[in-house]
Design a protein around this motif. Structure first.
Motif, PDB file in Angstrom:
ATOM      1  N   ILE A  89     -27.798 -46.066  31.728  1.00 16.61           N
ATOM      2  CA  ILE A  89     -27.274 -47.362  32.053  1.00 16.61           C
ATOM      3  C   ILE A  89     -28.492 -48.420  32.244  1.00 16.61           C
ATOM      4  O   ILE A  89     -29.560 -47.834  32.984  1.00 16.61           O
ATOM      5  CB  ILE A  89     -26.325 -47.390  33.094  1.00 16.61           C
ATOM      6  CG1 ILE A  89     -25.605 -48.625  32.963  1.00 16.61           C
ATOM      7  CG2 ILE A  89     -26.982 -46.918  34.482  1.00 16.61           C
ATOM      8  CD1 ILE A  89     -24.380 -48.763  34.130  1.00 16.61           C
ATOM      9  N   ILE A  90     -28.398 -49.489  31.901  1.00 15.36           N
ATOM     10  CA  ILE A  90     -29.719 -50.282  31.616  1.00 15.36           C
ATOM     11  C   ILE A  90     -28.939 -51.869  31.948  1.00 15.36           C
ATOM     12  O   ILE A  90     -28.119 -52.007  31.378  1.00 15.36           O
ATOM     13  CB  ILE A  90     -30.674 -50.170  30.445  1.00 15.36           C
ATOM     14  CG1 ILE A  90     -31.925 -51.008  30.648  1.00 15.36           C
ATOM     15  CG2 ILE A  90     -29.584 -50.706  29.343  1.00 15.36           C
ATOM     16  CD1 ILE A  90     -32.876 -50.572  29.708  1.00 15.36           C
ATOM     17  N   GLY A  91     -29.738 -52.602  32.477  1.00 18.10           N
ATOM     18  CA  GLY A  91     -29.278 -54.168  32.491  1.00 18.10           C
ATOM     19  C   GLY A  91     -29.812 -55.009  33.736  1.00 18.10           C
ATOM     20  O   GLY A  91     -30.366 -54.264  34.698  1.00 18.10           O
ATOM     21  N   SER A  92     -29.571 -56.073  33.742  1.00 17.57           N
ATOM     22  CA  SER A  92     -29.831 -57.054  34.752  1.00 17.57           C
ATOM     23  C   SER A  92     -29.347 -56.707  36.037  1.00 17.57           C
ATOM     24  O   SER A  92     -29.800 -57.011  37.086  1.00 17.57           O
ATOM     25  CB  SER A  92     -29.716 -58.414  34.572  1.00 17.57           C
ATOM     26  OG  SER A  92     -28.164 -58.751  34.365  1.00 17.57           O
ATOM     27  N   ALA A  93     -27.968 -55.739  36.185  1.00 17.27           N
ATOM     28  CA  ALA A  93     -27.368 -55.548  37.317  1.00 17.27           C
ATOM     29  C   ALA A  93     -28.038 -54.288  37.779  1.00 17.27           C
ATOM     30  O   ALA A  93     -27.607 -53.863  39.227  1.00 17.27           O
ATOM     31  CB  ALA A  93     -26.002 -55.154  36.958  1.00 17.27           C
ATOM     32  N   THR A  94     -28.831 -53.501  37.238  1.00 20.25           N
ATOM     33  CA  THR A  94     -29.477 -52.284  37.721  1.00 20.25           C
ATOM     34  C   THR A  94     -30.871 -52.553  38.393  1.00 20.25           C
ATOM     35  O   THR A  94     -31.380 -53.645  38.316  1.00 20.25           O
ATOM     36  CB  THR A  94     -29.947 -51.388  36.772  1.00 20.25           C
ATOM     37  OG1 THR A  94     -30.918 -51.788  35.776  1.00 20.25           O
ATOM     38  CG2 THR A  94     -28.455 -51.006  35.734  1.00 20.25           C
ATOM     39  N   ALA A  95     -31.271 -51.579  39.263  1.00 20.27           N
ATOM     40  CA  ALA A  95     -32.501 -51.853  40.097  1.00 20.27           C
ATOM     41  C   ALA A  95     -33.896 -52.161  39.064  1.00 20.27           C
ATOM     42  O   ALA A  95     -34.534 -52.892  39.712  1.00 20.27           O
ATOM     43  CB  ALA A  95     -32.962 -50.672  41.032  1.00 20.27           C
ATOM     44  N   ASP A  98     -35.805 -53.223  31.978  1.00 21.23           N
ATOM     45  CA  ASP A  98     -37.153 -52.481  31.674  1.00 21.23           C
ATOM     46  C   ASP A  98     -37.023 -51.083  31.917  1.00 21.23           C
ATOM     47  O   ASP A  98     -37.909 -50.506  31.054  1.00 21.23           O
ATOM     48  CB  ASP A  98     -38.245 -53.067  32.648  1.00 21.23           C
ATOM     49  CG  ASP A  98     -38.551 -54.544  32.738  1.00 21.23           C
ATOM     50  OD1 ASP A  98     -38.614 -55.122  31.518  1.00 21.23           O
ATOM     51  OD2 ASP A  98     -38.752 -55.140  33.748  1.00 21.23           O
ATOM     52  N   ALA A  99     -36.078 -50.482  32.466  1.00 18.77           N
ATOM     53  CA  ALA A  99     -36.053 -49.033  32.514  1.00 18.77           C
ATOM     54  C   ALA A  99     -34.595 -48.561  32.717  1.00 18.77           C
ATOM     55  O   ALA A  99     -34.003 -49.325  33.451  1.00 18.77           O
ATOM     56  CB  ALA A  99     -36.695 -48.593  33.377  1.00 18.77           C
ATOM     57  N   ASP A 100     -34.179 -47.527  31.969  1.00 20.79           N
ATOM     58  CA  ASP A 100     -32.758 -46.876  32.240  1.00 20.79           C
ATOM     59  C   ASP A 100     -32.451 -46.322  33.530  1.00 20.79           C
ATOM     60  O   ASP A 100     -33.546 -45.681  34.181  1.00 20.79           O
ATOM     61  CB  ASP A 100     -32.536 -45.870  31.137  1.00 20.79           C
ATOM     62  CG  ASP A 100     -32.305 -46.317  30.009  1.00 20.79           C
ATOM     63  OD1 ASP A 100     -31.910 -47.272  29.607  1.00 20.79           O
ATOM     64  OD2 ASP A 100     -33.163 -45.661  29.153  1.00 20.79           O
ATOM     65  N   GLN A 101     -31.337 -46.313  34.117  1.00 20.68           N
ATOM     66  CA  GLN A 101     -31.040 -45.569  35.365  1.00 20.68           C
ATOM     67  C   GLN A 101     -30.049 -44.198  34.621  1.00 20.68           C
ATOM     68  O   GLN A 101     -29.184 -44.487  33.952  1.00 20.68           O
ATOM     69  CB  GLN A 101     -30.083 -46.257  36.242  1.00 20.68           C
ATOM     70  CG  GLN A 101     -30.698 -47.644  36.500  1.00 20.68           C
ATOM     71  CD  GLN A 101     -31.889 -47.308  37.707  1.00 20.68           C
ATOM     72  OE1 GLN A 101     -31.829 -46.616  38.598  1.00 20.68           O
ATOM     73  NE2 GLN A 101     -32.996 -47.734  37.306  1.00 20.68           N
ATOM     74  N   ASP A 102     -30.802 -43.002  34.529  1.00 20.69           N
ATOM     75  CA  ASP A 102     -30.147 -42.157  33.934  1.00 20.69           C
ATOM     76  C   ASP A 102     -28.916 -41.541  34.446  1.00 20.69           C
ATOM     77  O   ASP A 102     -28.653 -41.314  35.794  1.00 20.69           O
ATOM     78  CB  ASP A 102     -31.131 -40.871  33.823  1.00 20.69           C
ATOM     79  CG  ASP A 102     -32.429 -41.003  32.938  1.00 20.69           C
ATOM     80  OD1 ASP A 102     -32.378 -42.058  32.226  1.00 20.69           O
ATOM     81  OD2 ASP A 102     -33.449 -40.615  33.243  1.00 20.69           O
ATOM     82  N   MET A 103     -27.809 -41.207  33.741  1.00 25.32           N
ATOM     83  CA  MET A 103     -26.496 -40.505  33.958  1.00 25.32           C
ATOM     84  C   MET A 103     -26.699 -39.092  33.889  1.00 25.32           C
ATOM     85  O   MET A 103     -27.563 -38.487  33.423  1.00 25.32           O
ATOM     86  CB  MET A 103     -25.510 -41.090  33.138  1.00 25.32           C
ATOM     87  CG  MET A 103     -25.357 -42.661  33.248  1.00 25.32           C
ATOM     88  SD  MET A 103     -23.929 -43.098  32.282  1.00 25.32           S
ATOM     89  CE  MET A 103     -22.552 -43.066  33.373  1.00 25.32           C
ATOM     90  N   ILE A 104     -25.971 -38.344  34.488  1.00 24.98           N
ATOM     91  CA  ILE A 104     -25.891 -36.974  34.584  1.00 24.98           C
ATOM     92  C   ILE A 104     -24.681 -36.350  33.642  1.00 24.98           C
ATOM     93  O   ILE A 104     -23.707 -36.732  33.608  1.00 24.98           O
ATOM     94  CB  ILE A 104     -25.535 -36.513  36.064  1.00 24.98           C
ATOM     95  CG1 ILE A 104     -26.437 -36.694  36.944  1.00 24.98           C
ATOM     96  CG2 ILE A 104     -25.355 -35.048  35.863  1.00 24.98           C
ATOM     97  CD1 ILE A 104     -26.130 -36.676  38.458  1.00 24.98           C
ATOM     98  N   LYS A 105     -24.973 -35.439  32.661  1.00 25.76           N
ATOM     99  CA  LYS A 105     -24.372 -35.042  31.505  1.00 25.76           C
ATOM    100  C   LYS A 105     -23.495 -34.074  32.458  1.00 25.76           C
ATOM    101  O   LYS A 105     -23.885 -33.064  33.043  1.00 25.76           O
ATOM    102  CB  LYS A 105     -25.126 -34.342  30.604  1.00 25.76           C
ATOM    103  CG  LYS A 105     -24.386 -33.878  29.410  1.00 25.76           C
ATOM    104  CD  LYS A 105     -24.900 -33.139  28.284  1.00 25.76           C
ATOM    105  CE  LYS A 105     -25.886 -34.157  27.407  1.00 25.76           C
ATOM    106  NZ  LYS A 105     -26.611 -33.547  26.432  1.00 25.76           N
TER     107      LYS A 105
END
Length: 88
Positions: free
Chosen positions: A1-7, A11-18
């Motif tokens: 997930i990525i976007g202005s709402a993330t930390a 600039d960088a993804d927040q990785d999800m768990i498969k």
């Protein structure tokens, strides 16, 4: 997930768990600020999903950013169907 709402913003993804039982299902726990998000594959824009519905909906490849509200969430995403959920 990525976007202005993330930390890390856009600039960088927040990785999800498969999910080991289903390679199309991903989940994570994340704190978001009010803003926008998208789901994308392999830290690249070649394959990304967005949608107009919140807190749940069906993401469309190359779709619009998902507007989210501030809060702590369990996020679920299915890369095969595009289904997503932001659960507070």
């Amino acid at each position: 997930i990525i976007g202005s709402a993330t930390a890390n913003g856009w600039d960088a993804d927040q990785d999800m768990i498969k999910n080991p039982a289903n390679p199309y299902r991903y989940s994570m726990v994340i704190s978001l600020v009010e803003g926008e998000t998208k789901f994308r594959a392999e830290d690249d824009w070649a394959v990304n999903w967005g949608g107009v519905d919140y807190p749940s909906g069906i993401g469309v490849k190359g779709g619009p950013n998902i507007a989210v509200q501030e809060g702590s969430y369990v996020v679920h995403f299915h890369s095969g169907t595009g289904e997503y959920r932001f659960l507070k």
